[in-house]
Design a protein around this motif. Structure first.
Motif, mmCIF file in Angstrom:
data_model
loop_
_atom_site.group_PDB
_atom_site.id
_atom_site.type_symbol
_atom_site.label_atom_id
_atom_site.label_comp_id
_atom_site.label_asym_id
_atom_site.label_seq_id
_atom_site.Cartn_x
_atom_site.Cartn_y
_atom_site.Cartn_z
ATOM 1 N N GLU A 205 0.834 -1.204 0.000
ATOM 2 C CA GLU A 205 0.000 0.000 0.000
ATOM 3 C C GLU A 205 0.873 1.261 0.000
ATOM 4 O O GLU A 205 0.513 2.267 -0.613
ATOM 5 C CB GLU A 205 -0.981 -0.022 1.183
ATOM 6 C CG GLU A 205 -0.626 0.839 2.335
ATOM 7 C CD GLU A 205 -1.555 0.697 3.528
ATOM 8 O OE1 GLU A 205 -1.679 1.686 4.249
ATOM 9 O OE2 GLU A 205 -2.126 -0.375 3.752
ATOM 10 N N ILE A 206 2.012 1.197 0.645
ATOM 11 C CA ILE A 206 2.913 2.348 0.690
ATOM 12 C C ILE A 206 3.611 2.543 -0.644
ATOM 13 O O ILE A 206 3.695 3.663 -1.166
ATOM 14 C CB ILE A 206 3.925 2.186 1.825
ATOM 15 C CG1 ILE A 206 3.213 2.252 3.170
ATOM 16 C CG2 ILE A 206 5.030 3.217 1.745
ATOM 17 C CD1 ILE A 206 4.023 1.772 4.335
ATOM 18 N N VAL A 207 4.100 1.463 -1.218
ATOM 19 C CA VAL A 207 4.860 1.557 -2.464
ATOM 20 C C VAL A 207 3.959 1.920 -3.634
ATOM 21 O O VAL A 207 4.360 2.669 -4.524
ATOM 22 C CB VAL A 207 5.583 0.219 -2.742
ATOM 23 C CG1 VAL A 207 6.218 0.207 -4.113
ATOM 24 C CG2 VAL A 207 6.647 -0.038 -1.667
ATOM 25 N N LEU A 208 2.746 1.431 -3.628
ATOM 26 C CA LEU A 208 1.854 1.635 -4.775
ATOM 27 C C LEU A 208 1.043 2.926 -4.705
ATOM 28 O O LEU A 208 0.264 3.207 -5.609
ATOM 29 C CB LEU A 208 0.916 0.442 -4.917
ATOM 30 C CG LEU A 208 1.625 -0.883 -5.194
ATOM 31 C CD1 LEU A 208 0.636 -2.034 -5.208
ATOM 32 C CD2 LEU A 208 2.409 -0.827 -6.499
ATOM 33 N N THR A 209 1.225 3.722 -3.648
ATOM 34 C CA THR A 209 0.474 4.982 -3.558
ATOM 35 C C THR A 209 1.362 6.159 -3.865
ATOM 36 O O THR A 209 2.531 6.113 -3.894
ATOM 37 C CB THR A 209 -0.159 5.180 -2.176
ATOM 38 O OG1 THR A 209 0.849 5.129 -1.182
ATOM 39 C CG2 THR A 209 -1.213 4.156 -1.920
#
Length: 67
Positions: free
Chosen positions: A63-67
């Motif tokens: 969720e962190i990398v893809l946002t």
């Protein structure tokens, strides 16, 4: 990844629980000691807690990398 966006890692660290990041650091240090044959004296419960922190980190990472 920090080379592409200098703020990326700082933002990741700010969005995660410091205890989870500390658990990952501790697991890495422990792995290094074991790999080099050094005594560590770390008990099962401590390692289990480190693994819990690493799992929480791994769960949040997409969720962190893809946002």
């Amino acid at each position: 990844m920090g080379l592409f966006d200098p703020n990326w890692w700082r933002e990741v660290c700010l969005s995660l629980d410091p205890e989870d990041l500390s658990a990952i650091d501790s697991l890495k240090t422990l792995r290094d000691k074991i790999a080099h044959g050094k005594p560590n004296g770390t008990g099962f419960v401590t390692i289990r807690n480190y693994c819990g922190g690493a799992k929480r980190f791994a769960k949040r990472l997409p969720e962190i990398v893809l946002t």
